[in-house]
Scaffold this motif. Structure first.
Motif, PDB file in Angstrom:
ATOM      1  N   PRO A   1       0.716  -1.242   0.031  1.00 52.71           N
ATOM      2  CA  PRO A   1       0.097  -0.001   0.100  1.00 52.71           C
ATOM      3  C   PRO A   1       0.916   1.267   0.135  1.00 52.71           C
ATOM      4  O   PRO A   1       1.997   1.203   0.405  1.00 52.71           O
ATOM      5  CB  PRO A   1      -0.770   0.010   1.192  1.00 52.71           C
ATOM      6  N   PRO A   2       0.317   2.221  -0.565  1.00 49.68           N
ATOM      7  CA  PRO A   2       1.038   3.695  -0.389  1.00 49.68           C
ATOM      8  C   PRO A   2       1.585   4.042   0.985  1.00 49.68           C
ATOM      9  O   PRO A   2       0.556   3.928   1.791  1.00 49.68           O
ATOM     10  CB  PRO A   2       0.198   4.469  -1.208  1.00 49.68           C
ATOM     11  N   LYS A   3       2.408   4.615   1.036  1.00 51.34           N
ATOM     12  CA  LYS A   3       2.940   5.254   2.401  1.00 51.34           C
ATOM     13  C   LYS A   3       2.077   6.331   2.906  1.00 51.34           C
ATOM     14  O   LYS A   3       2.239   6.635   4.297  1.00 51.34           O
ATOM     15  CB  LYS A   3       4.463   5.391   2.421  1.00 51.34           C
ATOM     16  N   ASN A   4       1.284   6.842   1.899  1.00 55.73           N
ATOM     17  CA  ASN A   4       0.694   8.332   2.352  1.00 55.73           C
ATOM     18  C   ASN A   4      -0.787   7.815   2.895  1.00 55.73           C
ATOM     19  O   ASN A   4      -1.703   8.845   3.032  1.00 55.73           O
ATOM     20  CB  ASN A   4       0.488   9.221   1.175  1.00 55.73           C
ATOM     21  N   LEU A   5      -1.129   6.649   3.082  1.00 57.37           N
ATOM     22  CA  LEU A   5      -2.611   6.379   3.637  1.00 57.37           C
ATOM     23  C   LEU A   5      -2.796   7.190   4.773  1.00 57.37           C
ATOM     24  O   LEU A   5      -1.962   7.107   5.795  1.00 57.37           O
ATOM     25  CB  LEU A   5      -2.638   4.699   3.830  1.00 57.37           C
ATOM     26  N   LYS A   6      -4.087   7.941   5.111  1.00 51.92           N
ATOM     27  CA  LYS A   6      -4.504   8.585   6.106  1.00 51.92           C
ATOM     28  C   LYS A   6      -5.393   7.697   6.973  1.00 51.92           C
ATOM     29  O   LYS A   6      -5.321   7.623   8.276  1.00 51.92           O
ATOM     30  CB  LYS A   6      -4.849   9.874   5.762  1.00 51.92           C
ATOM     31  N   GLU A   7      -6.492   7.118   6.179  1.00 53.97           N
ATOM     32  CA  GLU A   7      -7.636   6.296   6.774  1.00 53.97           C
ATOM     33  C   GLU A   7      -7.668   4.621   6.386  1.00 53.97           C
ATOM     34  O   GLU A   7      -7.787   4.891   5.194  1.00 53.97           O
ATOM     35  CB  GLU A   7      -8.814   7.143   6.468  1.00 53.97           C
ATOM     36  N   VAL A   8      -7.757   3.870   7.235  1.00 56.30           N
ATOM     37  CA  VAL A   8      -7.853   2.461   6.746  1.00 56.30           C
ATOM     38  C   VAL A   8      -9.162   1.919   7.679  1.00 56.30           C
ATOM     39  O   VAL A   8      -9.231   1.895   8.864  1.00 56.30           O
ATOM     40  CB  VAL A   8      -6.450   1.706   7.104  1.00 56.30           C
ATOM     41  N   ASN A   9      -9.823   1.146   6.940  1.00 60.05           N
ATOM     42  CA  ASN A   9     -11.082   0.640   7.475  1.00 60.05           C
ATOM     43  C   ASN A   9     -10.962  -0.813   7.370  1.00 60.05           C
ATOM     44  O   ASN A   9     -11.474  -1.351   6.012  1.00 60.05           O
ATOM     45  CB  ASN A   9     -12.478   1.492   7.355  1.00 60.05           C
ATOM     46  N   PHE A  10     -10.744  -1.603   8.009  1.00 60.31           N
ATOM     47  CA  PHE A  10     -10.790  -3.140   8.145  1.00 60.31           C
ATOM     48  C   PHE A  10     -11.621  -3.759   8.918  1.00 60.31           C
ATOM     49  O   PHE A  10     -11.510  -4.926   9.331  1.00 60.31           O
ATOM     50  CB  PHE A  10      -9.425  -3.714   8.311  1.00 60.31           C
ATOM     51  N   SER A  11     -12.966  -3.094   9.443  1.00 60.62           N
ATOM     52  CA  SER A  11     -13.869  -3.661  10.088  1.00 60.62           C
ATOM     53  C   SER A  11     -14.550  -4.773   9.654  1.00 60.62           C
ATOM     54  O   SER A  11     -14.709  -4.852   8.251  1.00 60.62           O
ATOM     55  CB  SER A  11     -14.729  -2.565  10.631  1.00 60.62           C
ATOM     56  N   HIS A  12     -15.145  -5.653  10.522  1.00 61.83           N
ATOM     57  CA  HIS A  12     -16.107  -6.770   9.832  1.00 61.83           C
ATOM     58  C   HIS A  12     -15.031  -7.807   8.896  1.00 61.83           C
ATOM     59  O   HIS A  12     -15.421  -7.871   7.751  1.00 61.83           O
ATOM     60  CB  HIS A  12     -17.281  -6.186   9.223  1.00 61.83           C
ATOM     61  N   ASN A  13     -14.120  -7.943   9.466  1.00 61.50           N
ATOM     62  CA  ASN A  13     -13.307  -8.998   8.600  1.00 61.50           C
ATOM     63  C   ASN A  13     -12.847 -10.250   9.461  1.00 61.50           C
ATOM     64  O   ASN A  13     -13.670 -10.408  10.696  1.00 61.50           O
ATOM     65  CB  ASN A  13     -12.046  -8.327   8.284  1.00 61.50           C
ATOM     66  N   GLN A  14     -11.951 -10.888   9.366  1.00 60.73           N
ATOM     67  CA  GLN A  14     -11.629 -12.119   9.941  1.00 60.73           C
ATOM     68  C   GLN A  14      -9.995 -12.228  10.390  1.00 60.73           C
ATOM     69  O   GLN A  14      -9.452 -13.095  10.329  1.00 60.73           O
ATOM     70  CB  GLN A  14     -11.802 -13.397   9.319  1.00 60.73           C
ATOM     71  N   MET A  15      -9.411 -10.900  10.724  1.00 65.20           N
ATOM     72  CA  MET A  15      -8.121 -10.715  11.098  1.00 65.20           C
ATOM     73  C   MET A  15      -8.043 -11.084  12.584  1.00 65.20           C
ATOM     74  O   MET A  15      -8.957 -10.837  13.492  1.00 65.20           O
ATOM     75  CB  MET A  15      -7.716  -9.346  10.825  1.00 65.20           C
ATOM     76  N   SER A  16      -6.805 -11.605  12.942  1.00 67.22           N
ATOM     77  CA  SER A  16      -6.408 -11.956  14.303  1.00 67.22           C
ATOM     78  C   SER A  16      -4.977 -11.573  14.685  1.00 67.22           C
ATOM     79  O   SER A  16      -4.804 -11.413  15.876  1.00 67.22           O
ATOM     80  CB  SER A  16      -6.599 -13.559  14.340  1.00 67.22           C
ATOM     81  N   VAL A  17      -4.140 -11.300  13.891  1.00 67.06           N
ATOM     82  CA  VAL A  17      -2.825 -10.862  14.044  1.00 67.06           C
ATOM     83  C   VAL A  17      -2.524  -9.388  13.351  1.00 67.06           C
ATOM     84  O   VAL A  17      -2.816  -9.150  12.363  1.00 67.06           O
ATOM     85  CB  VAL A  17      -1.909 -11.778  13.389  1.00 67.06           C
ATOM     86  N   MET A  18      -2.245  -8.610  14.356  1.00 62.31           N
ATOM     87  CA  MET A  18      -1.847  -7.251  13.880  1.00 62.31           C
ATOM     88  C   MET A  18      -0.606  -6.908  13.217  1.00 62.31           C
ATOM     89  O   MET A  18       0.427  -7.469  13.798  1.00 62.31           O
ATOM     90  CB  MET A  18      -1.926  -6.118  15.002  1.00 62.31           C
ATOM     91  N   THR A  19      -0.550  -6.523  12.050  1.00 62.89           N
ATOM     92  CA  THR A  19       0.514  -6.497  11.076  1.00 62.89           C
ATOM     93  C   THR A  19       1.463  -5.123  11.667  1.00 62.89           C
ATOM     94  O   THR A  19       0.745  -4.124  12.186  1.00 62.89           O
ATOM     95  CB  THR A  19       0.210  -6.260   9.655  1.00 62.89           C
ATOM     96  N   HIS A  20       2.567  -5.376  11.579  1.00 61.29           N
ATOM     97  CA  HIS A  20       3.507  -4.180  11.748  1.00 61.29           C
ATOM     98  C   HIS A  20       3.253  -2.869  11.000  1.00 61.29           C
ATOM     99  O   HIS A  20       3.659  -3.119   9.769  1.00 61.29           O
ATOM    100  CB  HIS A  20       4.972  -4.623  11.990  1.00 61.29           C
ATOM    101  N   LEU A  21       2.703  -1.785  11.412  1.00 62.38           N
ATOM    102  CA  LEU A  21       2.218  -0.645  10.596  1.00 62.38           C
ATOM    103  C   LEU A  21       3.116   0.551  10.737  1.00 62.38           C
ATOM    104  O   LEU A  21       2.792   1.701  10.392  1.00 62.38           O
ATOM    105  CB  LEU A  21       0.889  -0.280  10.835  1.00 62.38           C
ATOM    106  N   SER A  22       4.242   0.484  11.465  1.00 62.07           N
ATOM    107  CA  SER A  22       5.251   1.452  11.503  1.00 62.07           C
ATOM    108  C   SER A  22       5.640   2.182  10.124  1.00 62.07           C
ATOM    109  O   SER A  22       6.187   3.487  10.266  1.00 62.07           O
ATOM    110  CB  SER A  22       6.404   1.036  12.097  1.00 62.07           C
ATOM    111  N   ALA A  23       5.642   1.592   9.054  1.00 65.58           N
ATOM    112  CA  ALA A  23       5.949   2.190   7.682  1.00 65.58           C
ATOM    113  C   ALA A  23       4.945   3.366   7.228  1.00 65.58           C
ATOM    114  O   ALA A  23       5.107   4.212   6.493  1.00 65.58           O
ATOM    115  CB  ALA A  23       6.001   1.059   6.699  1.00 65.58           C
ATOM    116  N   TYR A  24       3.714   3.298   7.819  1.00 65.38           N
ATOM    117  CA  TYR A  24       2.645   4.381   7.511  1.00 65.38           C
ATOM    118  C   TYR A  24       2.533   5.298   8.685  1.00 65.38           C
ATOM    119  O   TYR A  24       1.852   5.530   9.356  1.00 65.38           O
ATOM    120  CB  TYR A  24       1.512   3.393   7.610  1.00 65.38           C
ATOM    121  N   SER A  25       3.577   6.365   8.493  1.00 64.73           N
ATOM    122  CA  SER A  25       3.551   7.154   9.303  1.00 64.73           C
ATOM    123  C   SER A  25       2.604   8.499   9.110  1.00 64.73           C
ATOM    124  O   SER A  25       2.176   9.323   9.806  1.00 64.73           O
ATOM    125  CB  SER A  25       4.981   7.898   9.234  1.00 64.73           C
TER     126      SER A  25
END
Length: 183
Positions: A22-46
């Motif tokens: 994904p582009p590094k300039n993402l400001k808003e992300v909505n991943f609600s109502h999915n089946q995720m269980s592990v949080m990915t390292h998001l430090s690249a998205y300042s």
């Protein structure tokens, strides 16, 4: 997609954060109502300022420590039992509604926090909130707070305008003390 700033991938069956770079300039992300269980390292998205992970299967918070612009975080209706992994983030609005949290801890470094939703958890004490001086709203509806003396922990929060303790054992105790208020 170098200019993508808002990504809404809610209401899917995703089990992973990004299946692409994904582009590094993402400001808003909505991943609600999915089946995720592990949080990915998001430090690249300042640039990430708003992250919605409601209605997934997360049991812990992680991967956010370098998200220097994150002001809104929602992890409602997951399986989180402990507040952690948020040290020194600039979060103003934090929603952990409908989890399995038993005590308010590890939030003292959230110095910009203004709105906190911990409703529908298993919290028994307001301890842990005393140094969050910018808090204006605290929602603790449907928890296990049984004594009004717990309010001493938030007594010095001068900006607090809204405190919701509805459907806690303390409400039942107050009705027994003052039955004339029953309608």
């Amino acid at each position: 997609m170098p200019y993508l700033i808002i990504l809404d991938a809610s209401h899917n069956e995703l089990s992973d954060f990004f299946g692409f770079q994904p582009p590094k300039n993402l400001k808003e992300v909505n991943f609600s109502h999915n089946q995720m269980s592990v949080m990915t390292h998001l430090s690249a998205y300042s640039s990430l300022s708003k992250l919605n992970l409601d209605y997934n299967c997360f049991s812990e918070i992680g991967g956010l420590l370098h998200c220097a612009s994150l002001t809104h975080l929602s992890l409602a209706h997951n399986k989180i039992s402990c507040i952690s992994g948020l040290d020194n983030l600039p979060i103003k609005d934090l929603c952990l509604r409908g989890n399995q949290i038993e005590k308010i801890e590890n939030v003292e470094t959230l110095r910009t926090l203004q709105v906190l939703d911990l409703s529908l958890n298993r919290i028994t004490s307001l301890s842990g909130l005393q140094n969050l001086h910018l808090l204006g709203s605290i929602n603790l509806e449907r928890n296990l707070i049984s004594e009004i003396k717990e309010a001493t922990h938030i007594h010095d929060l001068c900006l607090l305008r809204e405190l919701n303790l509805q459907r806690n054992p303390v409400q039942v105790a107050a009705l027994h003390l003052h039955p004339e208020h029953i309608t």
